[in-house]
Design a protein around this motif. Structure first.
Motif, short mmCIF file in Angstrom:
data_model
loop_
_atom_site.label_atom_id
_atom_site.label_comp_id
_atom_site.label_asym_id
_atom_site.label_seq_id
_atom_site.Cartn_x
_atom_site.Cartn_y
_atom_site.Cartn_z
N GLN A 1 17.89 -1.17 4.18
CA GLN A 1 17.41 -2.39 4.20
C GLN A 1 15.71 -2.19 3.82
N ALA A 2 15.23 -1.13 4.52
CA ALA A 2 13.86 -0.96 4.61
C ALA A 2 13.41 -0.39 3.21
N ILE A 3 14.41 0.48 2.85
CA ILE A 3 14.08 0.82 1.49
C ILE A 3 14.03 0.04 0.32
N ARG A 4 14.93 -1.07 0.53
CA ARG A 4 14.95 -2.15 -0.32
C ARG A 4 13.67 -3.07 -0.36
N ARG A 5 13.20 -3.16 0.70
CA ARG A 5 11.87 -3.97 1.14
C ARG A 5 10.61 -3.35 0.74
N VAL A 6 10.63 -1.89 0.70
CA VAL A 6 9.60 -1.10 0.30
C VAL A 6 9.56 -1.07 -1.45
N ASP A 7 11.07 -0.75 -1.82
CA ASP A 7 10.88 -0.90 -3.40
C ASP A 7 10.74 -2.16 -4.02
N GLY A 8 10.86 -3.27 -3.18
CA GLY A 8 10.77 -4.63 -3.48
C GLY A 8 9.40 -5.15 -3.39
N GLU B 1 4.15 2.33 6.78
CA GLU B 1 3.85 3.34 7.93
C GLU B 1 4.63 3.04 9.08
N GLN B 2 4.41 1.51 9.53
CA GLN B 2 5.00 1.33 10.92
C GLN B 2 6.64 1.53 11.02
N LEU B 3 7.13 1.12 9.89
CA LEU B 3 8.52 1.34 9.47
C LEU B 3 8.79 2.59 9.56
N GLY B 4 8.38 3.62 8.87
CA GLY B 4 8.59 4.94 8.84
C GLY B 4 8.60 5.64 10.08
N VAL B 5 7.61 5.23 10.99
CA VAL B 5 7.60 5.94 12.09
C VAL B 5 8.53 5.51 13.17
N ALA B 6 8.80 4.02 13.08
CA ALA B 6 9.89 3.38 13.74
C ALA B 6 11.26 4.14 13.55
N LEU C 1 13.67 6.63 15.95
CA LEU C 1 14.87 6.49 16.24
C LEU C 1 16.06 7.87 15.77
N GLU C 2 15.68 8.38 14.90
CA GLU C 2 16.27 9.50 14.57
C GLU C 2 16.12 10.62 15.54
#
Length: 99
Positions: free
Chosen positions: A45-52, A61-66, A70-71
């Motif tokens: 979903q994050a990738i879709r939002r970034v691509d959108g 940046e915050q999403l990537g760090v989060a 998590l990983e």
């Protein structure tokens, strides 16, 4: 499958460990499997939002760090419970593998 067969194949079969003596391990496997499934869905979903283009650079940046955090936490938990990625890919029988 008999009770003994379930005890002899704790994780490598792609099925949950139903051995009463290994309940903690089986529960950890189930919980981490659900978390991994949700992590993968959130990542897609994050990738879709970034691509959108609906996120700011700061939000990206915050999403990537989060997601990275998590990983890392998932890797730590898999190590604590002596699990690997294969152990989280539960066999759903005729539906195939979960992940």
């Amino acid at each position: 499958m008999s009770q003994n067969n379930l005890q002899e194949q704790p994780f490598k079969s792609g099925r949950l460990n139903l051995d009463p003596d290994g309940a903690e391990q089986g529960l950890a496997q189930l919980v981490l499997t659900v978390i991994e499934l949700l992590r993968q869905l959130v990542e897609k979903q994050a990738i879709r939002r970034v691509d959108g283009g609906t996120l700011s650079e700061e939000q990206i940046e915050q999403l990537g760090v989060a997601l990275m955090n998590l990983e890392v936490k998932m890797d730590e938990l898999k190590e604590i419970f002596d699990l690997n990625d294969e152990d989280l890919n539960i066999d759903l029988g005729p539906l195939g593998n979960l992940l």
